[in-house]
Design a protein around this motif. Structure first.
Motif, PDB file in Angstrom:
ATOM      1  N   GLY A  64       0.805  -1.212   0.000  1.00 43.24           N
ATOM      2  CA  GLY A  64       0.000   0.000   0.000  1.00 43.24           C
ATOM      3  C   GLY A  64       0.838   1.262   0.000  1.00 43.24           C
ATOM      4  O   GLY A  64       2.057   1.233   0.249  1.00 43.24           O
ATOM      5  N   LYS A  97      -3.437  -0.622  -2.808  1.00 41.96           N
ATOM      6  CA  LYS A  97      -4.027   0.208  -1.772  1.00 41.96           C
ATOM      7  C   LYS A  97      -3.397   1.596  -1.798  1.00 41.96           C
ATOM      8  O   LYS A  97      -2.167   1.727  -1.769  1.00 41.96           O
ATOM      9  N   ASP A 187     -12.235  -1.311  -3.061  1.00 39.40           N
ATOM     10  CA  ASP A 187     -11.622  -1.561  -1.756  1.00 39.40           C
ATOM     11  C   ASP A 187     -10.158  -1.143  -1.738  1.00 39.40           C
ATOM     12  O   ASP A 187      -9.437  -1.457  -0.788  1.00 39.40           O
ATOM     13  N   HIS A 188      -9.720  -0.425  -2.791  1.00 42.65           N
ATOM     14  CA  HIS A 188      -8.291  -0.123  -2.877  1.00 42.65           C
ATOM     15  C   HIS A 188      -7.939   1.362  -2.812  1.00 42.65           C
ATOM     16  O   HIS A 188      -6.757   1.693  -2.685  1.00 42.65           O
ATOM     17  N   LEU A 246      -5.389  -0.066   5.020  1.00 43.39           N
ATOM     18  CA  LEU A 246      -4.085  -0.315   4.416  1.00 43.39           C
ATOM     19  C   LEU A 246      -3.714  -1.804   4.425  1.00 43.39           C
ATOM     20  O   LEU A 246      -3.122  -2.295   3.470  1.00 43.39           O
ATOM     21  N   ASN A 250      -7.658  -6.818  -1.351  1.00 45.60           N
ATOM     22  CA  ASN A 250      -8.598  -6.313  -2.360  1.00 45.60           C
ATOM     23  C   ASN A 250      -9.448  -7.401  -2.966  1.00 45.60           C
ATOM     24  O   ASN A 250     -10.312  -7.130  -3.780  1.00 45.60           O
TER      25      ASN A 250
END
Length: 251
Positions: A64, A97, A187-188, A246, A250
Motif C-alpha cells: 500500500g 491500496k 476496496d483499494h 491499508l 482487495n
C-alpha cells in the motif's frame, strides 16, 4: 487476523518537513508511521515534492501507499504533481491500496477523473465533526470495526476541496463545511480530507506559520485554536480505519 510481517508500504511525502516536525518528531515520516504503521511492516519514504518517486518496476513489492498533505494545490501543474497523478493512475490499474490524506485525498480525486479546487467557504482549520453518510456503501475496511459512530471529530487544515468525486467513487463522509470528507473507490482507494495523523501541537504550529506568512488573520487563527481547546480529535478511531484499510486485501 493476518500477520503484517513482510508487508511493505510507501509514504509519498508531498510536503517538506517543518522545523517543528523535525525537532519534535524527527520529520513527518515518523508522524505517519507512528499513526498508521504496525509491527512487522516495512515503510519507505519518497519525497515526491522533491521529485523522488518509486521506480515503476518496484511498485508491485508494496502492499500500500499513503499520499500526504501538502501546501501545494492538487490542481496545480507542477511537474511532480503531474507525475504523481500518473503514478496514482498506475496504482489504480494495479489495484494497489492507496490512502490519500488532505492534498493526497484531492490529488487522488484529480488523478482518477474527479474535480478539485478552492473551497467556496475558504480555509477550514481546527477540529471539525465529520458525519458518516446514512446509506453507507459496503466497505471491507469497516467490517471489523465495532460501533462506528455517526459523527467523529478530526483535525482539518485545508483551503481546497473535492468538488466532484471520480467515476465509480462513493462518498462515505461529509461535514457542514465540506461536501466530500471521505470517498472510496472499490476496496483499494480511500481519500480523507482531514488529518488523522495530526496531533494538536502539530496543527498549532502550522497555524502559527500560516499566521506569520499572512495566509490567515489573527482572529481566524485564534478561532481555530479555540476549537482544539474545546475538544479532542478521535485519533484512535481514525487510526483504526486507516490501518484496517491499508492492511486489508482487495480480493
Amino acid at each position: 487476523m493476518k500477520s503484517e510481517e513482510g508487508k511493505r508500504y510507501a509514504l509519498l511525502l508531498a510536503a517538506a518537513d517543518s522545523e517543528y516536525a523535525k525537532k519534535v518528531y524527527g520529520g513527518y515520516f515518523n508522524v505517519f508511521v507512528g499513526a498508521f504503521g504496525e509491527e512487522g511492516q516495512t515503510w519507505d519514504l519518497y519525497r515526491v515534492v522533491e521529485g523522488e518517486f518509486p521506480n515503476m518496476e518496484e511498485l508491485d513489492k508494496y502492499h500500500g501507499f499513503v499520499v500526504s498533505g501538502s501546501p501545494y494545490d492538487a490542481y496545480g501543474n507542477d511537474m511532480w504533481i503531474l507525475k504523481l497523478c500518473y503514478l496514482l493512475q498506475i496504482l489504480d490499474a494495479m489495484q494497489k491500496k492507496v490512502l490519500g490524506i488532505c492534498f493526497g485525498h484531492q490529488v487522488l480525486c484529480r488523478a482518477l477523473g474527479g474535480r478539485v479546487g478552492k473551497a467556496d467557504g475558504g480555509w477550514d482549520i481546527g477540529l471539525r465533526k465529520v458525519m458518516m453518510v446514512e446509506d453507507m456503501p459496503p466497505c471491507k475496511f469497516l467490517d471489523g470495526l465495532e460501533d462506528i459512530p455517526p459523527c467523529v471529530s478530526i483535525i482539518e487544515c485545508h483551503q481546497d476541496e473535492v468538488w466532484e468525486v471520480p467515476p465509480g467513487a462513493e462518498v462515505i463522509a461529509i461535514s457542514e463545511k465540506t461536501g466530500v470528507e471521505m470517498f472510496t473507490i472499490g476496496d483499494h482507494m480511500l481519500g480523507i480530507q482531514g488529518h488523522p495523523e495530526y496531533t494538536k501541537d502539530i496543527l498549532c504550529n502550522l497555524i502559527d506559520r500560516l499566521l506569520i506568512n499572512n495566509s490567515i488573520e489573527v482572529g481566524f487563527a485564534n478561532d481555530a485554536k479555540a476549537t482544539l481547546e474545546a475538544g479532542e480529535p478521535c485519533r484512535e478511531f481514525w487510526e483504526k480505519i486507516c490501518k484496517s484499510f491499508l492492511k486489508g486485501d482487495n480480493s
